[in-house]
Design an enzyme around this catalytic site. Sequence first.
Site, PDB file in Angstrom:
ATOM      1  CG  ASP A  60     -55.863  36.200  36.238  1.00  0.00           C
ATOM      2  OD1 ASP A  60     -56.348  35.808  36.917  1.00  0.00           O
ATOM      3  OD2 ASP A  60     -56.665  37.936  36.113  1.00  0.00           O
ATOM      4  CG  LEU A  61     -51.627  31.726  38.795  1.00  0.00           C
ATOM      5  CD1 LEU A  61     -51.232  30.931  38.269  1.00  0.00           C
ATOM      6  CD2 LEU A  61     -50.813  32.496  39.611  1.00  0.00           C
TER       7      LEU A  61
END
Length: 222
Positions: A67-68
């Site tokens: 994820d980011l």
Amino acid sequence: MGPDVDPARDRITLDGKPLRWDEELRYLAYHKPTGALVSRRSQGGNPTIFDLLGDAARGLHAVGRLDLESEGLLLLTNDGVLAEALLHPRTGIARVYRIWVVPVPDVAALRRLRDGATIDGIAVAPDRVLLEGLEHGQGKLLVQISEGKKREIRLLARAAGLHVTRLQRVQFGPIRLEGLPVGRTRPLTRAEVRELQSAARPPRQQASGRPARPKPKARRRG
């Protein structure tokens, strides 16, 4: 790894595009930085890993996601058959993460983390949790999982009363992150590719020749 493929008769596609049999297969390890999306399209002004890598990742696809806010090891390849096999739940590929958490976990918090939690109605638990020590007033842990559900590590930590301040994937199957600088890639060696291919085969028999014992599955709770 699945059924045999005959180039004279079979047609294999990846994302709807036919794979060329003469196409060179490529396998890269990438140290994804935080703030980069594992996506083809940018969102919210954040760059994608393909924006950052440019021609180095042309024609390649990510094996899974980070994820980011997460960083660490990400595999990139144009070998769609291997990528799909690595991500299939039946292979149970180990993923190891180093996480930094607050507060520093006590014995009770570590027990809760090891016991797992219910995510989307399914009871899941890590395969292994190791407290490595303290760093800047935070607990530093190694956590190993085998399926990699979306944000699983963060959700497991939250259920144990812990907040993840940093998350770094340090291993995917037999491939390790160590020594690879942030934002850089390296080609996998032939030996590493063979190890990945072996890891992607569903376990059938133990070394003794006896049928492998089935791995306990996550339980859905009603």
